[in-house]
Design a protein around this motif. Structure first.
Motif, PDB file in Angstrom:
ATOM      1  N   ALA A 167      -7.617  48.650 -55.152  1.00  0.00           N
ATOM      2  CA  ALA A 167      -8.147  48.360 -56.487  1.00  0.00           C
ATOM      3  C   ALA A 167      -9.414  49.171 -56.742  1.00  0.00           C
ATOM      4  O   ALA A 167      -9.599  49.724 -57.831  1.00  0.00           O
ATOM      5  N   ILE A 168     -10.265  49.284 -55.730  1.00  0.00           N
ATOM      6  CA  ILE A 168     -11.495  50.067 -55.897  1.00  0.00           C
ATOM      7  C   ILE A 168     -11.141  51.526 -56.188  1.00  0.00           C
ATOM      8  O   ILE A 168     -11.679  52.143 -57.110  1.00  0.00           O
ATOM      9  N   ARG A 169     -10.196  52.068 -55.419  1.00  0.00           N
ATOM     10  CA  ARG A 169      -9.873  53.489 -55.592  1.00  0.00           C
ATOM     11  C   ARG A 169      -9.177  53.729 -56.933  1.00  0.00           C
ATOM     12  O   ARG A 169      -9.303  54.813 -57.511  1.00  0.00           O
ATOM     13  N   ILE A 170      -8.424  52.747 -57.431  1.00  0.00           N
ATOM     14  CA  ILE A 170      -7.810  52.923 -58.750  1.00  0.00           C
ATOM     15  C   ILE A 170      -8.917  52.965 -59.810  1.00  0.00           C
ATOM     16  O   ILE A 170      -8.944  53.841 -60.675  1.00  0.00           O
TER      17      ILE A 170
ATOM     18  N   LEU B  49     -11.813  53.975 -59.494  1.00  0.00           N
ATOM     19  CA  LEU B  49     -12.604  55.204 -59.396  1.00  0.00           C
ATOM     20  C   LEU B  49     -11.811  56.468 -59.718  1.00  0.00           C
ATOM     21  O   LEU B  49     -12.348  57.565 -59.611  1.00  0.00           O
ATOM     22  N   THR B  50     -10.534  56.329 -60.129  1.00  0.00           N
ATOM     23  CA  THR B  50      -9.842  57.549 -60.552  1.00  0.00           C
ATOM     24  C   THR B  50     -10.371  58.037 -61.894  1.00  0.00           C
ATOM     25  O   THR B  50     -10.120  59.163 -62.279  1.00  0.00           O
ATOM     26  N   SER B  51     -11.061  57.176 -62.631  1.00  0.00           N
ATOM     27  CA  SER B  51     -11.652  57.647 -63.886  1.00  0.00           C
ATOM     28  C   SER B  51     -13.131  57.294 -63.903  1.00  0.00           C
ATOM     29  O   SER B  51     -13.539  56.305 -63.301  1.00  0.00           O
TER      30      SER B  51
ATOM     31  N   PHE C  51     -10.783  49.640 -65.288  1.00  0.00           N
ATOM     32  CA  PHE C  51      -9.641  48.977 -64.647  1.00  0.00           C
ATOM     33  C   PHE C  51      -9.960  47.518 -64.350  1.00  0.00           C
ATOM     34  O   PHE C  51      -9.181  46.626 -64.635  1.00  0.00           O
ATOM     35  N   LEU C  52     -11.129  47.274 -63.794  1.00  0.00           N
ATOM     36  CA  LEU C  52     -11.538  45.907 -63.491  1.00  0.00           C
ATOM     37  C   LEU C  52     -12.752  45.558 -64.347  1.00  0.00           C
ATOM     38  O   LEU C  52     -13.524  46.434 -64.725  1.00  0.00           O
TER      39      LEU C  52
ATOM     40  N   VAL D 138     -14.792  42.449 -55.857  1.00  0.00           N
ATOM     41  CA  VAL D 138     -13.778  43.113 -55.039  1.00  0.00           C
ATOM     42  C   VAL D 138     -14.432  43.915 -53.923  1.00  0.00           C
ATOM     43  O   VAL D 138     -14.007  43.871 -52.770  1.00  0.00           O
ATOM     44  N   LEU D 139     -15.516  44.632 -54.244  1.00  0.00           N
ATOM     45  CA  LEU D 139     -16.098  45.450 -53.175  1.00  0.00           C
ATOM     46  C   LEU D 139     -16.800  44.575 -52.133  1.00  0.00           C
ATOM     47  O   LEU D 139     -16.806  44.907 -50.945  1.00  0.00           O
ATOM     48  N   THR D 140     -17.329  43.433 -52.574  1.00  0.00           N
ATOM     49  CA  THR D 140     -17.933  42.506 -51.604  1.00  0.00           C
ATOM     50  C   THR D 140     -16.870  41.925 -50.678  1.00  0.00           C
ATOM     51  O   THR D 140     -17.031  41.912 -49.449  1.00  0.00           O
TER      52      THR D 140
END
Ligand code: HEM
Ligand code: CU
Ligand code: CU
Lengths: 275, 554
Positions: free
Chosen positions: B55-58, B60-62, B67-68, B76-78
């Motif tokens: 989810a994080i990498r999605i 960061l595609t833009s 996205f979130l 999510v990153l925590t």
């Protein structure tokens, strides 16, 4: 008589070292240079990059070479030689990292000193008139005294207060009482920032200056630098500070002295003119 | 020495322990069952943490936060960081392999405290579930795995408190495990077995457990104070009430730097077991290996402030921690060269286990080099809290520890199950993982150097392409688990039998049946004084004979 293997490994090592130094000097991974701090940083980076390249290629090369050279041939069911250690070799490779680390440490100490890291912080040139003297000021880097260029040796630093909050940087110029969302500074002039946060921890980072300092609630921190390049550079918050952390940015506008003066005049609260 | 070591007469475990796969859901006291419980449970959390990374990498595609939701992104990153560290790497490199292997290595029939052991494991699933469900209650914690105040005091309290409780449970589990390992290694050694004859993983686990026992209580205390600040409005770390936010950082990193060694020292130990077997050579430099592990333990306790170079740390402290940190490179370098010397002149089988181990060595070298660079204050001031640091520690924790976990699974799968894995599929798995991993994380060094801070959902558009590259790497990493899972399933269902000792290894866990019986040996535990005696023909014959005798003694 030198065995061919010795000669070959000697040649390979030389090539590796030259290659590493070449890479360190010619592959640029860093953004523009815009402060007196940045070229010193880049010097350190080049050295670390060269050493890192040599070590990485050399060490992973050794692993890959051994995997290929000593792979088991089909049908071979023997064991390898039963070698359990070799004192002189082990001393050698205790020494190699020790020497590299010692060199890197001493060199980076020198760099740090040249950046002004060893100057006593919060010295006279940091305006402390409105900071309670009892409170300790915590270090960022350097005193603006240490600027190497003789041009500025005598000039007193421009003092600016930064207060950070979710999710903005606010700059306050005590002289002239300007409040601004952009940091305007004249080129080649030492700047002394005193920073404090109003809520959570933030960090002031300008990649082109190669400088970063956390902005902490309840504890002023200082950061001194001298911009050397006219232009607009991003100020980025580097410490997770909440949902809009990624959007917490500002701009440092480095301008020629005249342009800066003009901006200053437009914005300063010049009470005496109005009288 | 003819001390006999008979199996215990009455089997206290029998009643408690169901047969078949159900025992993996039971409060089993068998160290092998507990080890596999840790492994399977850890792997499930790995898949969850991996989905969060996806989810994080999605996102960061833009360059936009699209996205979130922004606060969900921080949750999510925590969760990703907390799950990967406390529910996957720490429990697996310590709990899973430690429990499975240490009793064999010391010649014991179980761990010193089997019940404590089972409790330690059973703290993990509820802690993990609690952590994950906090997302559905009121939103999970969103201040990162570091939970720096005042952010952690001002974000929604429910999620943060559940995070604290969960980490406290996991820390407790880790301390129980650490005490158990120390007791087992020091007190349950088979008579006649000397410390300096133990396989290297024992030393790694001894060192790691010392770190666990010394530093985890500090984390626990710190988090308890933080929870007081949150629920009782005390002012330990709250500047509005006169608290000091920097003190938290010192306390936190006093645990969390050792924690990185808690994640990687056991991995060093596992690699030291795997390499000699597949190279058919003794582990090179046993004694220097032991000293460097202990050196890392000591130095590892005095380097924590290298995470705080920009936190207003005074110059003398910056210098002290630079020097201490840089010197960790010395024992680490020794280990590297000893591994290479173990490879050198061996007869290396290029199987999945060796490939993952060597992949580890290469990735770890890069992570170590960037680590030494980061230890230099003037260097760190620019890249601290940027993607450069993200790249550094993923080279260590993923490129290092996770590669070793896979290597270990390939190596010990026959031991666990008596079945062989498919080697070609394993090599394919390695290839995709190695490429995906490097594609994902190598470019992040550049991102950090050029101005991308970490923990952001949006970024300067000039970084779009490199972030997309990184996301493609992440996609490959995600896909690479498929051949692995398929391999494991296939092998469990219809894999070829491995025999007791498919690798002809000399370490004690292989000198019994695969999978081993309850209490490990049917007869007396073999006395293995040279676990790495490859190349010494007589010794091997002897060892195998003693195994035969064991079977005949029944
Ligand atoms: C041995 C395994 C290692 C692991 C598991 C590891 C892991 C980590 C992690 C997780 C962080 C980031 C923490 C955070 O901010 O969230 C980090 C940062 C750091 N690591 Fe490592 N590391 C390892 C080895 C090393 C080595 C060998 C060195 C130096 C010799 C080193 C030096 C550093 C430094 C200086 C930082 C701070 C960077 C910063 O935040 O600015 N690390 N490491
Ligand atoms: Cu921020
Ligand atoms: Cu650290």
């Amino acid at each position: 008589m030198l065995s061919p293997i010795t000669i070959i490994s000697f040649l390979v090592s030389i090539c590796l070292i030259i290659g590493g130094i070449w890479v360190g000097n010619n592959v640029n991974l860093l953004p523009a240079v815009a402060s007196t701090n940045a070229p010193i940083y880049d010097e350190l980076f080049k050295v670390l990059f060269a050493i890192g390249t040599i070590l990485f290629i050399g060490m992973s090369g050794l692993v890959i070479f051994s995997l290929i050279k000593f792979r088991r041939k089909p049908g071979d069911v023997d064991d390898g030689e039963s070698i359990e250690g070799n004192l002189s070799l082990e001393i050698l490779w205790t020494a190699i990292p020790a020497i590299v680390v010692l060199f890197v440490g001493l060199y980076s100490y020198d760099i740090y000193d040249r950046m002004g890291g060893m100057e006593s912080l919060g010295s006279h040139n940091n305006h402390s008139h409105h900071i309670n003297e009892e409170r300790r000021i915590w270090g960022g880097i350097g005193s603006s005294n240490s600027i190497e260029s003789p041009l500025n040796a005598s000039s007193t630093p421009l003092t600016v207060d930064l207060s950070a909050m979710q999710f903005a940087f606010i700059f306050h110029y005590p002289e002239g009482d300007i409040i601004s969302g952009e940091l305007h500074v004249p080129v080649d002039k030492p700047i002394a920032l005193t920073m404090e946060s109003k809520d959570v921890i933030h960090a002031f980072w300008v990649p082109e200056f190669r400088l970063k300092q956390d902005v902490i609630p309840g504890q002023p921190t200082i950061l001194n630098f001298t911009p050397t390049k006219v232009g607009r550079f991003p100020i980025i918050c580097a410490e997770l500070c909440g949902p809009y952390h990624g959007g917490m940015r500002a701009t440092v506008v480095v301008e020629k002295e005249e342009d800066y003066q003009q901006w200053y005049k437009q914005n300063a609260k010049q009470v005496d003119l109005e009288v | 020495m003819t001390l006999s070591f008979p199996p215990s007469e009455k089997k206290p475990l029998e009643g408690l322990q169901p047969k078949g796969w159900l025992r993996y859901l039971s409060f089993s006291l068998d160290h092998k069952v507990i080890g596999l419980q840790y492994l399977i449970c850890g792997f499930i959390f790995y898949l969850i943490g991996g989905a969060l990374a996806g989810a994080i990498r999605i996102e960061l595609t833009s360059p936009l936060s699209d996205f979130l939701e922004r606060d969900v992104y921080n949750q999510v990153l925590t969760l990703h960081g907390t799950i990967m560290i406390f529910l996957w790497i720490v429990p697996v490199v310590n709990g899973a392999f430690g429990n499975y292997l240490i009793p064999f290595y010391v010649g014991a029939r179980d761990m010193a405290f089997p019940r404590l052991n089972a409790v330690a494991f059973w703290l993990i699933p509820p802690a993990g579930l609690m952590l994950i469900t906090s997302y559905f209650i009121n939103g999970a914690a969103q201040s990162g795995w570091t939970a720096y105040p005042p952010l952690s005091i001002t974000t929604p309290a429910a999620g943060q408190i559940i995070w604290i409780l969960s980490v406290l449970l996991l820390g407790g589990s880790s301390i129980f495990g650490g005490i158990n390992f120390i007791a087992t290694i020091l007190k349950l050694r088979r008579p006649g077995l000397k410390l300096m004859q133990l396989p290297m993983y024992c030393w790694a686990m001894l060192g790691t457990s010392i770190l666990v026992v010394l530093s985890t209580p500090v984390l626990a205390g710190t988090l308890i104070l933080l929870s007081f600040d949150i629920v009782a409005h005390t002012g330990f770390f709250n500047p509005e009430l006169g608290g000091n936010v920097i003190v938290y950082q010192h306390l936190f990193w006093f645990y969390s730097h050792p924690a990185v060694y808690i994640m990687v020292l056991p991995a060093f130990g596992l690699v030291s077991e795997i390499l000699p077997v597949h190279c058919r050579k003794p582990l090179f430099g046993y004694i220097t290996m032991v000293y460097s592990i202990m050196g890392i333990v000591v130095l590892g306790l005095v380097v924590w402030a290298h995470h705080m170079f920009t936190s207003g740390t005074p110059p003398w402290m910056r210098l002290f921690f630079t020097i201490a940190t840089a010197f960790i490179a010395v024992p680490t370098g020794i280990k590297f060269f000893n591994w290479v010397a173990t490879l050198w002149g061996g007869k290396i089988s290029l199987n999945s286990a060796i490939l993952f181990s060597c992949g580890f060595i290469i990735n770890f070298v890069l992570g170590g080099i960037t680590g030494v660079a980061l230890a230099q204050v003037p260097f760190d001031i620019h890249v601290h809290d940027t993607y450069f640091v993200v790249a550094h520690f993923h080279y260590i924790v993923y490129g290092g520890s996770v590669f070793v976990i896979f290597s270990s699974i390939y190596h010990w799968f026959p031991k666990f199950t008596g079945k062989l894995l498919n080697e070609n599929l394993g090599r394919f798995h390695f290839l995709i993982t190695f490429i995906g991993f490097n594609l994902c994380f190598a470019p992040q060094h550049w991102l950090g150097l050029n101005g991308m801070p970490r923990r952001v959902a949006e970024y300067d558009p000039q970084f779009t392409f490199v972030n997309q590259l990184s996301s493609i790497g992440a996609l490959l990493m995600a896909l690479s688990t498929l051949p692995f899972l398929w391999n494991v399933l296939q092998s469990l269902l219809k894999g070829p039998k491995s025999g007791d000792n498919p690798w002809k290894a000399l370490t004690p866990e292989w000198l019994t049946s695969s999978p081993p019986p309850v209490e490990n040996w049917l007869g007396e535990a073999p006395l293995v004084t040279e676990p790495y005696g490859y190349g010494k023909k007589k010794k091997i014959v002897l060892a195998i004979k003693s195994e035969k005798e064991d079977k005949e003694n029944i």
